[in-house]
Design an enzyme around this catalytic site. Structure first.
Site, PDB file in Angstrom:
ATOM      1  N   ASP A 472      34.767  13.568   6.034  1.00  0.00           N
ATOM      2  CA  ASP A 472      34.435  12.638   4.951  1.00  0.00           C
ATOM      3  C   ASP A 472      33.746  13.360   3.799  1.00  0.00           C
ATOM      4  OD1 ASP A 472      34.167  10.169   3.706  1.00  0.00           O
ATOM      5  OD2 ASP A 472      33.386   9.190   5.506  1.00  0.00           O
ATOM      6  N   ASP A 542      38.593   2.497   2.011  1.00  0.00           N
ATOM      7  CA  ASP A 542      37.594   1.809   2.832  1.00  0.00           C
ATOM      8  C   ASP A 542      37.875   0.314   2.870  1.00  0.00           C
ATOM      9  OD1 ASP A 542      36.115   3.856   3.773  1.00  0.00           O
ATOM     10  OD2 ASP A 542      34.500   3.710   2.304  1.00  0.00           O
TER      11      ASP A 542
HETATM   12  C1  GLA Z   1      32.788   6.471   4.367  1.00  0.00           C
HETATM   13  C2  GLA Z   1      34.128   6.321   5.065  1.00  0.00           C
HETATM   14  C3  GLA Z   1      34.016   5.267   6.133  1.00  0.00           C
HETATM   15  C4  GLA Z   1      32.948   5.664   7.111  1.00  0.00           C
HETATM   16  C5  GLA Z   1      31.635   5.878   6.384  1.00  0.00           C
HETATM   17  C6  GLA Z   1      30.574   6.438   7.313  1.00  0.00           C
HETATM   18  O1  GLA Z   1      32.480   5.367   3.614  1.00  0.00           O
HETATM   19  O2  GLA Z   1      35.133   6.037   4.153  1.00  0.00           O
HETATM   20  O3  GLA Z   1      35.257   5.104   6.789  1.00  0.00           O
HETATM   21  O4  GLA Z   1      33.338   6.826   7.780  1.00  0.00           O
HETATM   22  O5  GLA Z   1      31.777   6.763   5.299  1.00  0.00           O
HETATM   23  O6  GLA Z   1      29.382   6.662   6.667  1.00  0.00           O
END
Ligand code: GLA
Length: 722
Positions: A472, A542
């Site tokens: 990420d 997301d």
């Molecule tokens: C980001 C990712 C999510 C999750 C969060 C965790 O927003 O896109 O899918 O992994 O971080 O903090």
């Protein structure tokens, strides 16, 4: 053979399966562009001199840099339009940039610059190297054209060597530049924001310069580096479409400029605002690679060319032909995870027929919320009292694979790492530090930071049997200054940051060769070809709300294959207990590699049984979803419905998966025709779901679908040749 050199005319023709690209060295000096389009006879493809008042020429050459279609538009040498390269001599201060052609050669395969992600060559790949020189600065420029005939893609990149005595500064570097005759066209670009990535914007070209870009240090949620220039009337099946993309994940600039000669100039590269690079005497610089394709048969074919190219030449090849159906802990528990919970979660995932459980954020350091712990890459001892390795062994006893979340490029101010090494972050002398999601950005241009990360991950994950990493990156850059670089190199900080990130990706790929990497940057904030080079799939957004997902997924398919687009079924406010909603969410997610992201421990047995059935259904079609030809039919933003199909071939196909996804109901009934033009008119097909038979001619003419007045609704057809 795909590259033809006519030495008498100093002319080059590049050929792919269905396209042709022609240019020549005017007066044996200037690379000028002649043609890019469908294959045709080269007779009549000639340079036509254009001159305009107030355009300048050398008195002995009658060459007007401002009116010519150029392969290499240079700053300060008479071309007033947007240019591809701007170099400044640090000795004289002059930024008059000038190169002339010296020689060319072609070779099998390609040149792959160290440290940069670039497309893999195969046995059909050929490259043309054009060498140009500048006697004044002593610089040598090698322009590369790599031809990927099967996917109708040509890529461009360059290497600049400073063989002069004085240092140079590269102030603009755009590896791709294409002049297209005529300016009555549309530009299609993909804009967005966090949770709403890659929405389509199509607008007529205006007179002047239209730019899309990222200044965020990542390719960004806000614009995709993928863009298109099309006929005004181009549709999915008809008209001309040019498409462009950049194999890069940092800042970038795309420009489309029209001018007095009715030319459309397309430029794609590193730009001028967030990039400059000191090229000392004796040094060389390699640009990232940019790619282009052309389709005479509509936007859909340009997309399919790109899909084929990305699948064959960008994505880590053939390693993970079958993708795990994952269950991810994020939307189920957010930060509230521990060994016991994750074991129960994994066991339930296995019972539902899923392949892998992914432990998302919250497993390391003091990371119990987003305020602390990033950078401290060891398992939280309160949550994992006997460490990661035995815990993962227990999870895997249920016959399920295990994936783990990391965010290597970031650090919370409240972390052991930051307390020990405040100098490890991007930060400008004397400036206050901006925070985003309570985190700072590590200076990935600093080799010491990379070493720290490699050691930390080797120690923590080296002896753990993981199968997957979700990588990420949850904020954009500010105070872009690398304390590890000297003052004169600060224009390179963001660029060198990306080289550091790529280095770390390569380290992971080498040290964890059987681990699949899924990329993520707050969802699809780094949905680009640079990341795709190292990660098999990318978490597209997301946003798991299925209606929003139809927009995001539809937009994403223009430039990127569905095999990379990770899609999960979410459970907002318990809605999946409603069978119709669960079905709708699943069918929206069946547009790419499937996953689930909710607390399976708390849903009914009926939902669990349905999930098992869904996974079996997904497996039936997985080959088509990951490797089929993709055809868009309905744009959700235009009619509230998303429809598309996969086929096993672009024409006369034998198998189809057709999806119709209705986002909203209609009071009065509407009908939609879904035409499967890839069908074979002389064949007969059967829909294996309903058992209904159809002739190929019928499929080509279209299946009629009625809207459903009750809102979210989905239908799938699976046609196979009888
Ligand atoms: C980001 C990712 C999510 C999750 C969060 C965790 O927003 O896109 O899918 O992994 O971080 O903090």
């Amino acid at each position: 053979m795909s590259i033809y050199i006519d030495r008498r005319k100093n002319r080059v023709t590049l050929k792919t399966r269905r396209t042709m690209y022609v240019f020549e060295m005017l007066f044996g000096k200037y690379p000028i562009h002649l043609y890019y389009g469908a294959i045709k006879s080269t007779q009549g493809i000639e340079y036509v001199k254009k001159s305009k008042s107030f355009s300048a020429t050398y008195s002995d050459e009658r060459f007007y840099p401002d009116t010519v279609a150029s392969e290499l538009p240079l700053f300060g040498s008479g071309d007033y339009r947007a240019t591809a390269l701007k170099l400044r001599s640090m000795e004289t201060g002059s930024d008059v940039t000038y190169f002339i052609y010296k020689s060319m050669r072609k070779f099998k395969g390609r040149f792959s610059p160290d440290g940069l992600p670039c497309a893999d060559a195969d046995e059909n790949t050929e490259t043309l190297e054009l060498t140009l020189t500048d006697e004044v600065t002593g610089a040598i420029l090698r322009l590369y054209y790599t031809v990927f005939p099967e996917s109708d893609v040509i890529s461009r990149y360059f290497v600049l060597e400073n063989r002069g005595k004085a240092d140079l500064r590269i102030e603009k570097a755009m590896p791709l530049s294409l002049d297209i005759d005529g300016d009555e066209r549309d530009m299609i670009s993909f804009y967005g924001e966090w949770a709403h990535e890659r929405h389509i914007q199509r607008q007529p070209l205006m007179r002047g310069n239209q730019r899309i870009f990222s200044r965020r240090g990542s390719s960004s949620h806000h614009f995709s580096p993928f863009m298109m220039v099309t006929d005004k009337k181009a549709t999915e099946e008809r008209g001309e479409a040019y498409a462009f993309n950049f194999v890069w994940s940092g800042n970038w600039l795309g420009e489309v400029e029209t001018d007095q000669t009715h030319n459309t100039r397309v430029l794609l590269g590193l730009g001028d605002e967030c990039f400059n690079y000191l090229l000392k005497s004796g040094e060389s610089f390699a640009s990232p690679e940019a790619v282009m394709t052309y389709s005479a048969k509509g936007i859909g074919r340009a997309s399919r060319n790109m899909h084929r190219f990305v699948r064959a030449h960008i994505l880590p090849r053939d390693k993970f032909p079958c993708r795990p159906v994952v269950l991810n802990s994020w939307e189920a528990f957010f930060f509230n995870i521990d060994a016991e919970r994750m074991e129960a979660f994994g066991a339930e995932a296995a019972k539902c027929g899923m392949d892998m459980v992914v432990m998302d954020d919250g497993w390391f350091g003091k990371r119990v919320n987003d305020k602390a712990g990033l950078g401290d890459w060891y398992a939280n001892p309160d949550r994992f009292p006997d460490g990661l390795a035995p815990f993962v062994r227990r999870v895997k006893k249920n016959g399920i694979k295990f994936g783990i979340w990391i965010e290597p490029e970031m650090v919370n101010p409240d972390s052991e790492l930051f307390r020990a090494h405040p100098e490890y972050i991007l930060s400008a002398p004397g400036r206050r530090q901006l925070e985003s999601r309570t985190q700072y950005v590590l200076d990935m241009a600093n080799p010491e930071v990379l070493d720290y990360l490699k050691c930390a991950f080797a120690k923590t994950l080296g002896n753990v049997d993981i199968d997957y990493i979700k990588w990420d990156m949850n904020r954009n850059m500010t105070e872009v200054y690398s304390p590890s670089l000297p003052p004169e190199r600060q224009g390179e900080a963001a660029y060198r940051y990306m080289l550091g990130v790529y280095d770390l990706f390569r380290w992971f790929n080498e040290n964890f060769p059987n681990v699949m990497i899924e990329n993520c940057s707050g969802g699809g904030g780094r949905y680009d070809l640079g990341m795709m080079k190292y990660s098999t799939q990318i978490w597209a957004s997301d946003n798991t709300s299925p209606i929003h997902r139809t927009f995001i997924q539809h937009g994403s398919t223009f430039g990127f294959p569905t095999s990379v687009m990770s899609c999960h079924v979410g459970n907002h406010k318990g809605c999946i207990e409603d069978a119709r909603k669960l079905d709708y969410r699943f069918r929206v997610a069946m547009n790419g590699p499937l996953g689930y992201e909710f607390d399976v421990l708390s849903v009914s047995d009926r939902v669990k049984n349905t999930i098992s059935e869904q996974i079996k259904e997904y497996r039936t079609y997985e080959e088509l979803i990951l490797r089929g030809e993709f055809f868009r039919l309905l744009d959700p933003s235009a009619c509230g419905r998303y429809a598309y199909y996969f086929a096993d071939s672009e024409a006369d196909a034998s198998e189809f998966l057709l999806s119709f996804l209705q986002n909203e109901g209609d009071e009065s009934e509407r009908t939609f025709k879904l035409k499967l033009l890839a069908a074979d008119a002389s064949a007969d097909y059967v829909d294996t779901i309903s058992g209904e038979g159809f002739s190929g001619a019928q499929l080509k003419k279209g299946i009629t679908v009625k809207s459903d007045k009750d809102g979210e609704y989905a239908r799938t057809w699976h046609f196979v040749r009888k």
